[in-house]
Design an enzyme around this catalytic site. Structure first.
Site, mmCIF file in Angstrom:
data_model
loop_
_atom_site.group_PDB
_atom_site.id
_atom_site.type_symbol
_atom_site.label_atom_id
_atom_site.label_comp_id
_atom_site.label_asym_id
_atom_site.label_seq_id
_atom_site.Cartn_x
_atom_site.Cartn_y
_atom_site.Cartn_z
ATOM 1 C CB CYS A 120 49.921 98.159 40.637
ATOM 2 S SG CYS A 120 49.275 97.162 39.292
ATOM 3 C CG HIS A 121 51.056 93.289 39.950
ATOM 4 N ND1 HIS A 121 50.118 94.040 39.286
ATOM 5 C CD2 HIS A 121 50.671 92.004 39.818
ATOM 6 C CE1 HIS A 121 49.205 93.241 38.760
ATOM 7 N NE2 HIS A 121 49.506 91.997 39.083
#
Length: 183
Positions: A117-118
């Site tokens: 994800c991030h």
């Protein structure tokens, strides 16, 4: 004693990207250790989801979870691998010198690193993506390419000692690839 795997997260970490790897490591016989900037209170995790009437993801409060160790106290030699979940936590964790030190030391030792994800924003800030392939949430593709990597839209992109994925719905393939790297 089981080999330890470090999970770096903090407030705003995505619940499913923290707790699924945590339990998956236990299931595979590893001891998961959660590291955060502080240990004096529980971390507030969040849940991200998608709604037809939002241009981006929604965020709701998730579980709270205790950190086992402060990131500044991490000795990389104590761990077999590193997991960096996403959520919003990587946005501020990538600015912490100890987080960057830990990531660089894992990479220099050639130990497996998983990010989703991030989470790859931390890898980019640590300067370890040059010449590699990397997945992540689509909105961070400029961070990945700006760090010299090739962005790939995949559920378990392996590049040397790194395995990256897009988000929580890739948890199975992502953790499967990470376990293969751990051996």
């Amino acid at each position: 004693m089981a080999d330890k795997v470090l999970i770096i997260t903090g407030d705003g970490g995505e619940t499913l990207e923290v707790l699924y790897p945590y339990e998956r490591m236990r299931e595979a016989g590893y001891e998961p250790v959660v590291a955060a900037l502080h240990t004096d209170r529980k971390i507030q995790l969040v849940v991200h989801d998608f709604s037809d009437d939002f241009d981006t993801y929604t965020e709701k409060l998730g579980h709270t979870w205790p950190a086992d160790i402060a990131i500044k106290d991490v000795n990389v030699g104590d761990y077999a691998g590193l997991i960096i979940p996403g959520g919003r936590a990587p946005e501020y964790l990538r600015l912490d010198k100890d987080v960057l030190r830990v990531v660089r030391e894992f990479n220099e030792a050639g130990k497996p690193i998983a990010a989703t994800c991030h989470g790859p924003m931390i890898l980019a800030q640590a300067g370890i993506l040059e010449g590699r392939s990397c997945a992540g949430f689509g909105m961070i593709s400029p961070d990945v390419t700006g760090a010299g990597a090739t962005y790939e839209d995949g559920d378990s992109v392996v590049s040397d000692n790194l395995v990256t994925a897009r988000a929580w719905n890739d948890n199975g393939p992502w953790m499967g690839a990470f376990l293969k790297l751990l051996g």
